[in-house]
Design an enzyme around this catalytic site. Structure first.
Site, PDB file in Angstrom:
ATOM      1  N   GLY A   1       0.882  -1.196   0.157  1.00 45.79           N
ATOM      2  CA  GLY A   1       0.167   0.044  -0.091  1.00 45.79           C
ATOM      3  C   GLY A   1       0.959   1.123  -0.014  1.00 45.79           C
ATOM      4  O   GLY A   1       2.013   1.353   0.427  1.00 45.79           O
TER       5      GLY A   1
ATOM      6  N   GLY B   1       0.905   5.618   1.173  1.00 43.54           N
ATOM      7  CA  GLY B   1       0.132   6.640   1.635  1.00 43.54           C
ATOM      8  C   GLY B   1       0.709   7.916   1.421  1.00 43.54           C
ATOM      9  O   GLY B   1       1.696   7.995   0.683  1.00 43.54           O
ATOM     10  N   GLY B   2       0.304   9.041   2.370  1.00 47.18           N
ATOM     11  CA  GLY B   2       1.050  10.143   1.935  1.00 47.18           C
ATOM     12  C   GLY B   2       2.220  10.407   2.435  1.00 47.18           C
ATOM     13  O   GLY B   2       3.105  11.444   1.915  1.00 47.18           O
ATOM     14  N   PHE B   3       2.811   9.726   3.379  1.00 50.00           N
ATOM     15  CA  PHE B   3       4.262   9.830   4.000  1.00 50.00           C
ATOM     16  C   PHE B   3       5.114   8.777   3.466  1.00 50.00           C
ATOM     17  O   PHE B   3       6.321   8.404   3.943  1.00 50.00           O
ATOM     18  CB  PHE B   3       4.148   9.963   5.417  1.00 50.00           C
ATOM     19  CG  PHE B   3       3.292  11.056   5.779  1.00 50.00           C
ATOM     20  CD1 PHE B   3       3.724  12.312   5.540  1.00 50.00           C
ATOM     21  CD2 PHE B   3       2.459  10.891   6.677  1.00 50.00           C
ATOM     22  CE1 PHE B   3       2.832  13.495   5.975  1.00 50.00           C
ATOM     23  CE2 PHE B   3       1.812  11.906   7.207  1.00 50.00           C
ATOM     24  CZ  PHE B   3       2.114  13.146   6.891  1.00 50.00           C
TER      25      PHE B   3
ATOM     26  N   VAL C   1       4.473   0.852   1.792  1.00 52.72           N
ATOM     27  CA  VAL C   1       4.767  -0.188   2.726  1.00 52.72           C
ATOM     28  C   VAL C   1       4.760  -1.287   1.717  1.00 52.72           C
ATOM     29  O   VAL C   1       4.136  -1.674   0.612  1.00 52.72           O
ATOM     30  CB  VAL C   1       3.285  -0.491   3.392  1.00 52.72           C
ATOM     31  CG1 VAL C   1       3.707  -1.680   4.414  1.00 52.72           C
ATOM     32  CG2 VAL C   1       3.220   0.877   4.577  1.00 52.72           C
TER      33      VAL C   1
ATOM     34  N   ASP D   1      -5.423   9.957  13.688  1.00 52.00           N
ATOM     35  CA  ASP D   1      -5.820   9.328  12.112  1.00 52.00           C
ATOM     36  C   ASP D   1      -6.444   7.987  11.898  1.00 52.00           C
ATOM     37  O   ASP D   1      -5.817   6.930  11.312  1.00 52.00           O
ATOM     38  CB  ASP D   1      -4.418   9.543  10.937  1.00 52.00           C
ATOM     39  CG  ASP D   1      -4.843   9.436   9.985  1.00 52.00           C
ATOM     40  OD1 ASP D   1      -5.792   9.749   9.401  1.00 52.00           O
ATOM     41  OD2 ASP D   1      -3.730   8.916   9.140  1.00 52.00           O
TER      42      ASP D   1
END
Length: 666
Positions: free
Chosen positions: A354, A356-358, A361, A472
């Site tokens: 996956g 994400g914004g940062f 993974v 979050d």
């Protein structure tokens, strides 16, 4: 921890032979003693007012630092706690400067930091001869490396022997790390010949609240900043909260007082070297003999390549830190960076789990057969650095059945990796929003997942050593192990609250659209009740099988919450549940589904004060005899939020794992 953009500074005068011209160049290139090298003011904390208790406590801390640092040998830390407002402060002078220079530097820093970081609850300022730091949280004896090497360093000159210089520099720096870690002042200087006419001079220092292992690890990380491509230059400096490193082609420190052999200490230095060298030699011999017997065990040696390497290596033993506000570095091991790359097949797309914004993974397989999940943080994102520090500080301290377990981290230059236990069932969103996978689980499993999330949040809010607000919480951040046990993950946006602190305010809203409480999304106000709101949304999503963020303006209602409320007041709440939830005719299960809808509506009420705490939620989930209050109309405020790309406010918010920059009221 909120410090998120710690910068570095570099200096490099001309490498021409010593003369009046070169002296002039050195003078022009060295830092101005009266000007700060750099400073950092946290934007991720509540702003205090000039007449507040925090402001009064901060002034007392700065006065104490100014009065005591020089008299205490150049290092001092202190705190002032009153009326539930605490301020912690630390000051450090360079180990070779005189007492009056130290005093003047700290005095200047204590005044300048109030000007540069006006009304900020966390800040740090660096000068050539000292640093000063204060914060609302107890950062003493906590080492989280955050130094960065700047791109703007244009004064540095190229070395004349690029093939030999890195080797000479590396040897000097490694010797200085040993000297610094074992020095009483945690300060050392040294020099090495680069050529017949040139030398390189180095200086290292750690704050004295660190132990030897943490000091050595901090300095090694600073060495890594230069080893990633900056060793073609003749000088530079790295600034960090816990350690500093500087090297130049000229003598920039007080050689008479700082030299390890000064004041007749040469004999002592040789004795120390002998006492250190003999045991090391014995260990090397024993190590060679041991390796001989392991020659045929190639597989075992490969597996050992990624075994945990503690922050404090055998060369730098460290004491355990038991204080709940401090991190024991042995709790979070470093792992071999190259081995992690091999485990993920060099971060191949086929192993991607996956994004994400940062960061991204990846799934990985260690040589010993253990499956792991590796989060590779974005190289260029300051938010990624902040997330990395947050994850390390928080998860290393938190241990619970319903929190994901962090196995270790890997650092190499700008590359920062977090290694977790691999969750074979990925995340909650992959089940509840997928019609096929959703049908594979029964209500008993979903009810167990709901209880696991609640217990994990309860631990964060009330039962752990720290009071943590996640900020979050969403289905993609709830991971599922092989037994479908819920594990809360991703603490990059989390905040630590003080024991008596209940709420905070920020201008930098972070979170995910559809799960943010209205007072947080609209006003930046967050508390444990913000997480309760997110939990309520997840609970209703689990039961309905529908996304709150994807429900906007459907034929049923404007939001999932509005749809649930409409059916509730019409007495049709079971129509809100997905058919999968009601497949079994067990009357008890239907009663639990209805009770969970009731609890979900209590959690998403508009006024945070009307929402239950997680201890109450857990009790309501596990004890059917506990009466439930009637819910009030839930918050529909999120349905009035729209995206305005040209809006001037700065807000970080993710929509379906993507990052957006602005969110504002209609």
């Amino acid at each position: 921890m909120s410090l998120q953009s710690l910068k570095t500074v570099g200096y490099a005068p001309s490498a021409m032979p010593f003369s009046l011209v070169s002296m002039t160049i050195i003078f022009l290139c060295r830092p101005n003693d009266a000007q700060p090298l750099d400073f950092f003011c946290s934007e991720n904390t509540t702003v205090y007012t000039s007449n507040s208790t925090f402001a009064a406590n901060l002034k007392l801390v700065l006065i104490s630092l100014s009065s005591n640092t020089s008299a205490s040998g150049g290092f001092y830390n202190t705190s002032v706690i009153s009326n539930s407002d605490q301020v912690y402060g630390l000051a450090l002078c360079r180990g070779d400067v005189a007492a009056d220079v130290c005093q003047n530097c700290i005095n200047t820093a204590s005044q300048e930091i109030l000007q540069e970081c006006r009304n900020k609850q966390e800040a740090i300022i660096w000068y050539e001869f000292c640093l000063l730091r204060y914060s609302y949280w107890k950062f003493f004896s906590t080492m989280v490396y955050a130094g960065k090497f700047p791109k703007w360093n244009e004064r540095e000159q190229n070395v004349t022997n690029p093939d030999e210089y890195p080797i000479i520099w590396d040897n000097l720096m490694r010797n200085l790390i040993t000297q610094t870690a074992y020095s009483k002042l945690m300060f050392a200087t040294g020099e090495a010949s680069v050529s017949n006419t040139e030398k390189t001079y180095g200086l290292m220092q750690c704050t004295r609240d660190l132990n030897r292992g943490e000091c050595a690890n901090c300095l090694r990380n600073e060495m890594g900043e230069f080893q990633t491509g900056s060793l073609s230059r003749t000088g530079g400096m790295v600034l960090d909260t816990s350690c500093n490193l500087r090297y130049e082609p000229y003598l920039f420190y007080n050689g008479s007082s700082a030299s390890p052999t000064a004041n007749g200490s040469g004999r002592k230095t040789w004795m120390i070297a002998i006492f250190i060298s003999v045991p090391i030699f014995v260990l090397v011999v024993l190590g060679c003999l041991y390796a001989y017997y392991l020659t045929g065990e190639e597989e075992k040696r490969n597996a050992n390549k990624v075994q945990n390497i503690p922050f404090g290596t055998p060369d730098f033993p460290e004491k355990n830190i038991q204080d709940g506000n401090q991190m024991n570095s042995s709790e979070l091991p470093l792992m071999d960076f190259d081995a992690i790359k091999v485990a993920t097949d060099n971060f191949s797309d086929s192993n991607k789990l996956g994004q994400g914004g940062f960061g991204t993974v990846y799934k990985g397989m260690l040589p010993n057969g253990k499956e792991v999940a590796v989060k590779r943080l974005s190289r260029k994102s300051w938010q990624g650095v902040e997330e990395f520090k947050n994850e390390i500080i928080l998860i290393a301290k938190l241990q619970h059945r319903n929190l994901v377990r962090l196995l270790g981290c890997g650092i190499q230059g700008d590359e920062k990796l977090l290694v977790y236990d691999f969750m074979p069932n990925i995340s909650l969103d992959s089940f509840i929003f997928d019609p096929i996978r959703r049908s594979q689980l029964d209500w008993r499993t979903y009810f167990s997942i709901i209880g696991g999330i609640a217990r994990g949040l309860l631990y964060l809010h009330e039962d752990s050593r720290l009071k943590i607000i996640h900020r979050d919480l969403k289905p993609s951040n709830v991971l599922l192990d092989h037994d479908m046990t819920a594990k809360i993950s991703d603490f990059g946006m989390a905040r630590i609250f003080c024991e008596n602190q209940n709420a905070a305010n920020t201008r930098r809203v972070v979170g995910t659209y559809g799960y943010m409480a209205p007072e947080y999304a609209m006003e930046g106000l967050f508390s444990v009740k913000s997480d309760v709101f997110s939990f309520g949304v997840i609970l209703l999503e689990i039961i309905s099988g529908k996304r709150n963020s994807g429900f906007y303006r459907t034929e049923h209602a404007q939001t999932l919450l509005a749809f649930a409320w409409r059916l509730w007041i019409e007495g049709k709440c079971l129509e809100f549940a997905d058919a999968v939830m009601l497949m079994d005719t067990n009357t008890r299960w239907k009663a639990e589904v209805m009770r969970c809808i009731h609890i979900g509506l209590l959690c998403v009420q508009e006024d945070a004060a009307d929402r239950p705490t997680m201890s109450s939620v857990t009790l309501m989930l596990t004890n059917e005899s506990v009466p439930l209050p009637q819910p009030i109309k839930p918050a529909f405020a999120l349905s009035t939020l729209i995206l305005q790309p040209n809006h001037s406010s700065s807000v970080i918010c993710s929509v379906n794992m993507a990052t957006i920059s602005d969110i504002s009221p209609r």
